[in-house]
Design a protein around this motif. Structure first.
Motif, PDB file in Angstrom:
ATOM      1  N   ASN A 227      20.060  21.310 -10.550  1.00 17.63           N
ATOM      2  CA  ASN A 227      20.224  19.971 -11.119  1.00 17.63           C
ATOM      3  C   ASN A 227      19.802  18.922 -10.098  1.00 17.63           C
ATOM      4  OD1 ASN A 227      22.339  21.614 -12.780  1.00 17.63           O
ATOM      5  ND2 ASN A 227      22.054  19.715 -13.908  1.00 17.63           N
ATOM      6  N   SER A 228      19.671  17.688 -10.557  1.00 15.78           N
ATOM      7  CA  SER A 228      19.242  16.622  -9.655  1.00 15.78           C
ATOM      8  C   SER A 228      20.337  16.236  -8.663  1.00 15.78           C
ATOM      9  CB  SER A 228      18.784  15.388 -10.443  1.00 15.78           C
ATOM     10  OG  SER A 228      19.779  14.971 -11.355  1.00 15.78           O
ATOM     11  N   ILE A 229      21.499  16.908  -8.724  1.00 20.19           N
ATOM     12  CA  ILE A 229      22.456  16.740  -7.633  1.00 20.19           C
ATOM     13  C   ILE A 229      21.904  17.359  -6.348  1.00 20.19           C
ATOM     14  CG2 ILE A 229      24.509  16.581  -9.094  1.00 20.19           C
ATOM     15  CD1 ILE A 229      25.075  19.545  -8.474  1.00 20.19           C
ATOM     16  N   ASN A 230      20.925  18.263  -6.458  1.00 18.64           N
ATOM     17  CA  ASN A 230      20.312  18.885  -5.283  1.00 18.64           C
ATOM     18  C   ASN A 230      19.247  17.952  -4.723  1.00 18.64           C
ATOM     19  OD1 ASN A 230      18.758  20.554  -3.465  1.00 18.64           O
ATOM     20  ND2 ASN A 230      19.640  22.347  -4.466  1.00 18.64           N
ATOM     21  N   ILE A 231      19.359  17.617  -3.452  1.00 16.88           N
ATOM     22  CA  ILE A 231      18.415  16.685  -2.836  1.00 16.88           C
ATOM     23  C   ILE A 231      16.989  17.246  -2.853  1.00 16.88           C
ATOM     24  CG2 ILE A 231      18.630  17.465  -0.424  1.00 16.88           C
ATOM     25  CD1 ILE A 231      18.665  13.783  -1.624  1.00 16.88           C
ATOM     26  N   GLY A 232      16.869  18.580  -2.914  1.00 21.10           N
ATOM     27  CA  GLY A 232      15.557  19.212  -3.014  1.00 21.10           C
ATOM     28  C   GLY A 232      14.908  19.008  -4.363  1.00 21.10           C
ATOM     29  N   ARG A 233      15.679  18.601  -5.326  1.00 22.02           N
ATOM     30  CA  ARG A 233      15.164  18.260  -6.650  1.00 22.02           C
ATOM     31  C   ARG A 233      14.855  16.766  -6.731  1.00 22.02           C
ATOM     32  NH1 ARG A 233      17.074  19.011 -12.116  1.00 22.02           N
ATOM     33  NH2 ARG A 233      16.111  17.264 -13.217  1.00 22.02           N
ATOM     34  N   LEU A 234      15.647  15.961  -6.048  1.00 17.27           N
ATOM     35  CA  LEU A 234      15.521  14.509  -6.155  1.00 17.27           C
ATOM     36  C   LEU A 234      14.327  13.961  -5.372  1.00 17.27           C
ATOM     37  CD1 LEU A 234      16.866  11.982  -7.376  1.00 17.27           C
ATOM     38  CD2 LEU A 234      18.271  11.843  -5.317  1.00 17.27           C
ATOM     39  N   VAL A 235      14.133  14.421  -4.152  1.00 11.72           N
ATOM     40  CA  VAL A 235      13.064  13.883  -3.305  1.00 11.72           C
ATOM     41  C   VAL A 235      11.676  14.065  -3.934  1.00 11.72           C
ATOM     42  CG1 VAL A 235      11.862  14.173  -1.089  1.00 11.72           C
ATOM     43  CG2 VAL A 235      14.368  13.952  -1.145  1.00 11.72           C
ATOM     44  N   PRO A 236      11.350  15.233  -4.515  1.00  9.81           N
ATOM     45  CA  PRO A 236      10.025  15.348  -5.136  1.00  9.81           C
ATOM     46  C   PRO A 236       9.786  14.356  -6.268  1.00  9.81           C
ATOM     47  CG  PRO A 236      10.945  17.535  -4.755  1.00  9.81           C
ATOM     48  CD  PRO A 236      12.040  16.547  -4.458  1.00  9.81           C
ATOM     49  N   GLN A 237      10.851  13.826  -6.858  1.00 10.29           N
ATOM     50  CA  GLN A 237      10.677  12.841  -7.920  1.00 10.29           C
ATOM     51  C   GLN A 237      10.243  11.480  -7.381  1.00 10.29           C
ATOM     52  OE1 GLN A 237      14.716  14.157  -9.784  1.00 10.29           O
ATOM     53  NE2 GLN A 237      13.562  13.267 -11.460  1.00 10.29           N
ATOM     54  N   ILE A 238      10.492  11.215  -6.118  1.00  7.69           N
ATOM     55  CA  ILE A 238      10.034   9.964  -5.510  1.00  7.69           C
ATOM     56  C   ILE A 238       8.504   9.902  -5.510  1.00  7.69           C
ATOM     57  CG2 ILE A 238      10.020   8.588  -3.371  1.00  7.69           C
ATOM     58  CD1 ILE A 238      12.675   9.996  -2.622  1.00  7.69           C
ATOM     59  N   VAL A 239       7.901  11.073  -5.357  1.00  6.46           N
ATOM     60  CA  VAL A 239       6.452  11.167  -5.143  1.00  6.46           C
ATOM     61  C   VAL A 239       5.671  10.502  -6.263  1.00  6.46           C
ATOM     62  CG1 VAL A 239       4.498  12.755  -4.900  1.00  6.46           C
ATOM     63  CG2 VAL A 239       6.704  13.288  -3.795  1.00  6.46           C
ATOM     64  N   TYR A 240       6.054  10.779  -7.534  1.00  3.60           N
ATOM     65  CA  TYR A 240       5.173  10.326  -8.613  1.00  3.60           C
ATOM     66  C   TYR A 240       5.182   8.818  -8.803  1.00  3.60           C
ATOM     67  CZ  TYR A 240       9.367  11.868 -11.401  1.00  3.60           C
ATOM     68  OH  TYR A 240      10.623  12.125 -11.895  1.00  3.60           O
ATOM     69  N   TYR A 241       6.221   8.139  -8.375  1.00  4.96           N
ATOM     70  CA  TYR A 241       6.193   6.677  -8.455  1.00  4.96           C
ATOM     71  C   TYR A 241       5.216   6.099  -7.425  1.00  4.96           C
ATOM     72  CZ  TYR A 241      10.280   7.200 -11.429  1.00  4.96           C
ATOM     73  OH  TYR A 241      11.119   7.560 -12.447  1.00  4.96           O
ATOM     74  N   ILE A 242       5.225   6.668  -6.238  1.00  4.70           N
ATOM     75  CA  ILE A 242       4.303   6.213  -5.195  1.00  4.70           C
ATOM     76  C   ILE A 242       2.867   6.562  -5.574  1.00  4.70           C
ATOM     77  CG2 ILE A 242       3.647   6.582  -2.775  1.00  4.70           C
ATOM     78  CD1 ILE A 242       6.655   6.808  -2.143  1.00  4.70           C
ATOM     79  N   TYR A 243       2.682   7.754  -6.104  1.00  3.45           N
ATOM     80  CA  TYR A 243       1.346   8.165  -6.554  1.00  3.45           C
ATOM     81  C   TYR A 243       0.833   7.240  -7.661  1.00  3.45           C
ATOM     82  CZ  TYR A 243      -2.323  11.016  -8.699  1.00  3.45           C
ATOM     83  OH  TYR A 243      -3.512  11.456  -9.220  1.00  3.45           O
ATOM     84  N   ALA A 244       1.692   6.918  -8.620  1.00  6.86           N
ATOM     85  CA  ALA A 244       1.292   6.067  -9.741  1.00  6.86           C
ATOM     86  C   ALA A 244       0.869   4.678  -9.261  1.00  6.86           C
ATOM     87  CB  ALA A 244       2.430   5.949 -10.753  1.00  6.86           C
ATOM     88  N   TYR A 245       1.594   4.161  -8.287  1.00  7.46           N
ATOM     89  CA  TYR A 245       1.216   2.846  -7.743  1.00  7.46           C
ATOM     90  C   TYR A 245      -0.185   2.917  -7.132  1.00  7.46           C
ATOM     91  CZ  TYR A 245       1.554  -1.670  -5.412  1.00  7.46           C
ATOM     92  OH  TYR A 245       1.321  -2.973  -5.013  1.00  7.46           O
ATOM     93  N   GLY A 246      -0.456   4.006  -6.443  1.00  8.69           N
ATOM     94  CA  GLY A 246      -1.785   4.194  -5.860  1.00  8.69           C
ATOM     95  C   GLY A 246      -2.878   4.205  -6.914  1.00  8.69           C
ATOM     96  N   ARG A 247      -2.580   4.821  -8.084  1.00 12.37           N
ATOM     97  CA  ARG A 247      -3.569   4.843  -9.163  1.00 12.37           C
ATOM     98  C   ARG A 247      -3.797   3.428  -9.704  1.00 12.37           C
ATOM     99  NH1 ARG A 247      -6.054   8.133  -7.403  1.00 12.37           N
ATOM    100  NH2 ARG A 247      -7.428   7.921  -9.205  1.00 12.37           N
ATOM    101  N   LEU A 248      -2.733   2.623  -9.797  1.00  9.49           N
ATOM    102  CA  LEU A 248      -2.883   1.242 -10.271  1.00  9.49           C
ATOM    103  C   LEU A 248      -3.764   0.439  -9.323  1.00  9.49           C
ATOM    104  CD1 LEU A 248       0.723   0.284 -11.485  1.00  9.49           C
ATOM    105  CD2 LEU A 248      -1.269   0.829 -12.901  1.00  9.49           C
ATOM    106  N   VAL A 249      -3.559   0.638  -8.022  1.00 10.52           N
ATOM    107  CA  VAL A 249      -4.378  -0.062  -7.033  1.00 10.52           C
ATOM    108  C   VAL A 249      -5.830   0.403  -7.125  1.00 10.52           C
ATOM    109  CG1 VAL A 249      -4.782  -0.418  -4.563  1.00 10.52           C
ATOM    110  CG2 VAL A 249      -2.445  -0.453  -5.458  1.00 10.52           C
ATOM    111  N   GLU A 250      -6.017   1.710  -7.193  1.00  8.97           N
ATOM    112  CA  GLU A 250      -7.364   2.286  -7.243  1.00  8.97           C
ATOM    113  C   GLU A 250      -8.122   1.837  -8.490  1.00  8.97           C
ATOM    114  OE1 GLU A 250     -10.547   4.913  -5.992  1.00  8.97           O
ATOM    115  OE2 GLU A 250      -8.912   3.824  -5.010  1.00  8.97           O
ATOM    116  N   ASN A 251      -7.402   1.686  -9.599  1.00 10.96           N
ATOM    117  CA  ASN A 251      -8.040   1.291 -10.861  1.00 10.96           C
ATOM    118  C   ASN A 251      -8.189  -0.223 -11.008  1.00 10.96           C
ATOM    119  OD1 ASN A 251      -8.077   3.991 -11.521  1.00 10.96           O
ATOM    120  ND2 ASN A 251      -6.212   3.913 -12.759  1.00 10.96           N
TER     121      ASN A 251
END
Length: 494
Positions: A227-251
């Motif tokens: 479950n997302s109570i596990n920090i190993g589950r939560l941290v990878p979810q941070i990635v896609y917000y940062i990645y998405a911002y990069g796509r907005l800048v690139e586009n």
């Protein structure tokens, strides 16, 4: 220097990232949180040139500091590979003025794949780093999507077993079929006579049962969580917000440093908490818009500062959000209470005994970045229909909750920041609700007939995750009462 992790409920000795991933839940019942949230090191202007895997490494290396570069890159490359049906992993789709971050291109067509594809690799690597000899038992409650994603991630992973509890009458037919047809000698799926909160409470009770832990230790087992109570589950979810911002800048949609809004359909609060961590790391986020369905405990909390689960539990067309106890909110409460474990513990005890707690005005002020909203069942269906009629784009019910809340927010505030909406599941996972929203005449068709109709209507291919369960055999048919969950686990692990 290693970034350490502290429980939200005591001032116990901090532990490493790999230890926190292994344990899942702290011994005192608290959730692990990094002692400090690190700052992102890559210039925002460079983000758009990076692949998803490269972005993942730049984020995770800051949190999982006791993993070597080789270990972490190995985990990332094994997670984000051809099991995703798009090379981009998490594409952005612009529709009706917003940007839909499609998080459902993994093996089980829900956003949980984004983290649960990597968690098994992080967990088994952490076990080796800490010389763990016991078999790891992943114990998880699901409101629909976590279960299948976790089962798929851990199926036949050496040194693990996975036991998933779900509310028997509280998930969609497709969600249930995905779980009960799961292959793997180490996989176990149990329906409970109760709702998701009952399942979650039962799992937490087992994690907190010291005698049970000792008994299982004697048999060579130890619990961990997917479950997302596990920090190993939560941290990878941070990635896609940062990645998405990069796509907005690139586009060319935003300039590097320009603020955006993030809209997240939320039940257990983990996905929007990941966006909050991204903001804390330095991502230019204006507002974090927390979208609820008719189980609007989070909306009421952001309005009043009182969290109150003493209310009727409503089964909706967005079942993954049918939750009254949002576990990950505890991490935010701890943060806005100036990381005061005693204050947080008192509030969590009040939630457990009285079903509610209240935060101070100062704490509420510390959450000014958050905005709460909710959508009724009628508004959710109308949003699906209207977006399809305007653009031809079809979204699922959970994403529609977020889209409805977003539209209401912009009407009320005139906030014109570009906005990312977390699209958390494929519409194929909730075909009946989606198709009925678009045209009520579909009601007489079977679920798999609706899948084919959706494919024609949306001009998209039926995902492999759906095709493979059309004729799959049911392998798991255990159902238990909510007070028999521990007994059921003990039978499995005899």
């Amino acid at each position: 220097m290693n970034l350490m992790y502290q429980s939200t409920r005591s001032n116990s000795e901090p532990i490493t990232a790999s230890q926190a991933i292994l344990k899942g839940l702290a011994d005192d019942g608290g959730l692990y949180i990094p002692v400090t949230v690190p700052k992102f090191e890559v210039p925002l202007s460079r983000l758009g040139k990076m692949t998803y895997q490269e972005t993942a490494y730049e984020v995770m290396k800051l949190f999982f500091t006791d993993f070597t570069e080789e270990e972490l890159k190995n985990c990332i490359n094994r997670a984000y590979d051809e099991k995703f049906d798009t090379k981009e992993i998490a594409p952005l789709v612009k529709a009706d003025g917003a940007f839909y971050l499609e998080l459902f291109h993994g093996a089980t067509i829900a956003f949980k794949d984004m983290a649960l594809s990597i968690l098994p690799h992080l967990l088994t690597t952490a076990a080796k780093k800490n010389q763990v000899k016991d078999e790891i038992v992943i114990l998880t409650a699901t409101s629909g999507d976590t279960g299948k994603a976790a089962l798929a991630g851990f199926a036949d992973v050496e040194g693990t077993k996975i036991i998933v509890f779900y509310p028997k009458d509280g998930v969609s037919p497709i969600q249930e079929k995905q779980m009960v047809t799961q292959k793997g000698d180490n996989t176990f799926v149990i329906g409970i006579r109760g709702n998701f909160d009952d399942a979650q409470n039962g799992v937490k009770a087992m994690f907190n049962n010291k005698q049970l832990a000792a008994d299982l230790k004697a048999k060579g087992y130890q619990f961990s969580s997917a479950n997302s109570i596990n920090i190993g589950r939560l941290v990878p979810q941070i990635v896609y917000y940062i990645y998405a911002y990069g796509r907005l800048v690139e586009n060319g949609e935003v300039k590097a440093g320009e603020k955006i809004n993030v809209v997240v359909p939320t039940g257990n609060f983990g996905n929007i908490l990941a966006a909050y961590y991204a903001k804390t790391m330095g991502l230019p986020v204006n507002k974090l818009i927390c979208a609820s369905n008719e189980n609007k405990v989070l909306f009421d909390f952001f309005q009043t500062g009182i969290y109150n689960r003493n209310r009727d539990f409503i089964l909706t067309s967005s079942p993954s959000m049918d939750i009254l106890i949002s576990s990950n909110l505890e991490r935010l409460i701890y943060q806005v209470a100036d990381r005061d474990a005693d204050r947080n513990l008192a509030m969590m005890k009040s939630l457990s005994t009285k079903g509610e707690y209240a935060i101070t005005d100062e704490m509420k002020a510390n959450m000014a970045d958050f905005v709460g909203g909710y959508a009724s069942e009628k508004e959710t269906a109308e949003t699906i229909k209207k977006l399809y009629e305007l653009t031809g784009y079809v979204i699922d019910t959970h994403t529609a909750v977020a889209a409805s809340v977003y539209k209401n927010y912009t009407r009320q505030t005139a906030d014109d920041h570009k906005s990312i909406i977390a699209s958390t599941a494929s519409p194929y996972k909730f075909t009946r609700s989606v198709m009925n929203a678009i045209d009520g005449s579909y009601d007489s068709k079977t679920d798999f007939q609706l899948v084919d109709e959706l494919s024609k209507l949306s001009n998209t291919a039926v995902p492999q995750a759906i095709e493979e369960i059309r004729s799959a055999d049911v392998l798991h048919n255990t159902v238990c009462d909510k007070d028999k969950m521990q007994e059921t686990v003990e039978k499995i692990l005899r």
